[in-house]
Write an enzyme that holds these catalytic residues in place. Sequence first.
Site, PDB file in Angstrom:
ATOM      1  N   HIS A 122       0.893  -1.173  -0.023  1.00  0.00           N
ATOM      2  CA  HIS A 122       0.049   0.026   0.143  1.00  0.00           C
ATOM      3  C   HIS A 122       0.861   1.340  -0.072  1.00  0.00           C
ATOM      4  O   HIS A 122       1.338   1.727   1.121  1.00  0.00           O
ATOM      5  CB  HIS A 122      -0.818   0.122   1.435  1.00  0.00           C
ATOM      6  N   GLN A 131      -9.283  10.576  -0.089  1.00  0.00           N
ATOM      7  CA  GLN A 131      -9.562  10.226  -1.413  1.00  0.00           C
ATOM      8  C   GLN A 131     -10.693  11.419  -1.932  1.00  0.00           C
ATOM      9  O   GLN A 131     -11.332  12.016  -1.273  1.00  0.00           O
ATOM     10  CB  GLN A 131     -10.373   9.025  -1.431  1.00  0.00           C
ATOM     11  N   ASN A 170      -7.957   3.839  10.455  1.00  0.00           N
ATOM     12  CA  ASN A 170      -8.186   5.067   9.743  1.00  0.00           C
ATOM     13  C   ASN A 170      -9.274   4.751   8.519  1.00  0.00           C
ATOM     14  O   ASN A 170      -9.159   3.675   8.014  1.00  0.00           O
ATOM     15  CB  ASN A 170      -6.773   5.108   9.139  1.00  0.00           C
ATOM     16  N   ALA A 171     -10.011   5.822   8.527  1.00  0.00           N
ATOM     17  CA  ALA A 171     -11.060   5.614   7.449  1.00  0.00           C
ATOM     18  C   ALA A 171     -12.114   4.343   7.548  1.00  0.00           C
ATOM     19  O   ALA A 171     -12.388   4.003   6.519  1.00  0.00           O
ATOM     20  CB  ALA A 171     -10.667   5.909   6.052  1.00  0.00           C
ATOM     21  N   ASP A 213       1.597   3.597   3.248  1.00  0.00           N
ATOM     22  CA  ASP A 213       0.573   4.403   2.572  1.00  0.00           C
ATOM     23  C   ASP A 213       1.471   5.768   1.990  1.00  0.00           C
ATOM     24  O   ASP A 213       0.640   6.988   2.319  1.00  0.00           O
ATOM     25  CB  ASP A 213      -0.453   4.696   3.607  1.00  0.00           C
ATOM     26  N   GLY A 236      -2.442  10.211   3.442  1.00  0.00           N
ATOM     27  CA  GLY A 236      -1.339   9.451   3.440  1.00  0.00           C
ATOM     28  C   GLY A 236      -0.019   9.507   4.137  1.00  0.00           C
ATOM     29  O   GLY A 236      -0.335  10.286   5.345  1.00  0.00           O
TER      30      GLY A 236
END
Length: 394
Positions: free
Chosen positions: A69, A153, A231-232, A286, A322
């Site tokens: 990732h 995103q 996260n998210a 990330d 990120g």
Amino acid sequence: MNTAAELIIVNAKVVTLDSTIESGFVKVSGGRIQSVGSMDSLSEADRSSAAELLDAKGSWLLPGFIDVHVHGGYGHDFMDGTQKSLEGITHFHSQNGTTTMLATTVTASREAIDRVLESVDAFTRREGGMPHAKLAGVHLEGPFISPKWPGAQNPSFIVPPQSQWMREWIAQYPDLVKMMTLAPETDGALELIRLLSEQGIVAACGHTDSTYAQIVEAVQHGLSHAVHTFNAMKGLHHREPGVVGAVLTQKSISAEIIADGHHVHPACIGLLLQLKAPDQLLLITDAMSAAGLGDGDYSLGGLDVVVKDGVARLKDGSSLAGSTLTMVDALRYVVRHTGTSVELASRLASLNPARLLGLEETTGSITAGKMADLLLISPELELQRVWVEGRLIR
């Protein structure tokens, strides 16, 4: 590229699949590991026949890191869709210990994703091979995610799951897509998860508002992984365990963690270590294009990002964007801040991601017959040397 005909690394602390050889050697020839053992089993004939003999002087010898990732680095983004960017990203991360990686997209238009797939496919087929870290394929992060959890995103490009898109990508680029991140609660997601599972593509949950029950149902259809855990995604509540609760309790779900001291508190990393290690936890970066560069203004998926003190956030301050992490930094962090052994941290950074991608027969551990993807790391955890398939690249 440095390609020694035969290399023997001696006096190393060699981390193998099932043990650590305190004073060991690894013999490399033809890009592969030929033999591994303790120094007292190394013959004088082997010593004298080696084209190169490297004294590790007690440093750790670990398998190369595998990052499943990662979005970019050193000013380049995989979404650029250019050979120059792919070269720049793989070079930067190889200098920080990554020997294999997945080109990770962001939520974007179909045309932009097509461009990434085309560029990565061409890069993996280039004459002479890949000169730095190897791209093992593509990780599609989005665009089939939840608008409630976009993170960094771009919400403008979020769409419901489109199984037909995936069928077309598989037909055009067989075996290129290795992982897809999606929100399992969205309409059409279960059908897509089944398709991914049938094709041997890792179906991962992320940027999702799923309930605990919805994740459990998705597991029954083939969901097997969770991206940047905590996260998210919907967090843990004692009456609705949510996505986090499902990831922590479902044994068939492997979990990623961004170990940079900003995304996840070390206590929560410790919780993951207790519940998902040793086999189901992976270190990732990330990393975005700012990795390796200083503070300043950047972009991720068309969104403005500000990096301050090494932390990347959307310019509006709404979300982390990120990271600027490298894999060697992640390994150092979990060792120094969670009390994890170097051996276990190595497993999280190499063997577990290799297994996730089905690459464990060729890389991910120091075993005779596997590719010589190797790292020499000092007792203070400073990266000293990097080999990719026996080529010294740092």
